[in-house]
Design an enzyme around this catalytic site. Structure first.
Site, short mmCIF file in Angstrom:
data_model
loop_
_atom_site.label_atom_id
_atom_site.label_comp_id
_atom_site.label_asym_id
_atom_site.label_seq_id
_atom_site.Cartn_x
_atom_site.Cartn_y
_atom_site.Cartn_z
NE ARG A 1 -3.21 -2.21 2.37
CZ ARG A 1 -3.98 -2.91 3.51
NH1 ARG A 1 -4.52 -1.95 4.49
NH2 ARG A 1 -5.26 -3.78 3.48
CB CYS A 2 4.32 1.68 -0.68
SG CYS A 2 5.88 3.08 -1.02
N GLY A 3 3.23 3.93 -2.03
CA GLY A 3 3.23 4.82 -3.37
C GLY A 3 4.27 4.37 -3.99
CG LEU A 4 7.81 4.69 -3.77
CD1 LEU A 4 9.35 4.03 -3.13
CD2 LEU A 4 8.14 5.09 -5.05
CB THR A 5 2.50 -0.55 -3.99
OG1 THR A 5 2.64 -0.29 -3.28
CG2 THR A 5 2.57 -1.89 -4.73
#
Length: 159
Positions: free
Chosen positions: A35-39
């Site tokens: 659930r990360c912007g970098l996912t």
């Protein structure tokens, strides 16, 4: 310790695995989160894995929930997300801690072998990457925002 081969980690399916099983391979070890912007980097990591696995390369993903609660679910949920959303087939391990008193021994070793910016040992965010040579030694640490495809020349030089 001079390599990762004396360590082990629990796979996402619950089985303990010796990292010596990866002896002779070039590795990219990454702390991951769903659930990360970098996912979306999962897609690039999977592409590296599929491109180079037959040449002795592996991506090892280590879910971690220490950054803004971005990996809160249990291992089965993480595995399902990775498979359904990004068709991840590279090895995933059980959720670990990468900082603090509960730091997994692998990450204690990685951080001591390749400190971050200004010598900081702490992992700053999800998707910090460690490139490991065929002898199990850390070659380089990459910041979370470094896209997987940028590592292609470094990986090829080690294969």
């Amino acid at each position: 310790m001079t390599s990762i081969y004396g360590l082990s980690a629990r796979r996402i399916d619950g089985v303990e695995q010796s990292l010596a099983d990866y002896r002779g391979k070039v590795l990219l070890i990454v702390n991951v989160a769903s659930r990360c912007g970098l996912t979306p980097q999962y897609a690039g990591l999977e592409k590296l894995w599929r491109t180079y696995r037959d040449r002795g390369f592996a991506v090892l993903g280590f879910p971690c929930n220490q950054f803004a609660n971005q990996e809160p679910g249990p291992e089965p949920e993480i595995a399902a997300f990775c498979q359904t959303q990004y068709d991840v087939s590279f090895p995933l391990f059980a959720k670990i801690e990468v900082n603090g008193p509960g730091t997994h021994p692998l990450y204690r070793y990685l951080k001591s072998a390749a400190p971050g910016l200004l010598g900081s040992a702490a992992i700053k965010w999800n998707f910090t990457k460690f490139l490991i040579d065929r002898q199990g030694r850390v070659v380089r640490r990459y910041a979370p925002t470094v896209e997987p495809k940028v590592l292609t020349p470094a990986i090829e030089s080690l294969l």
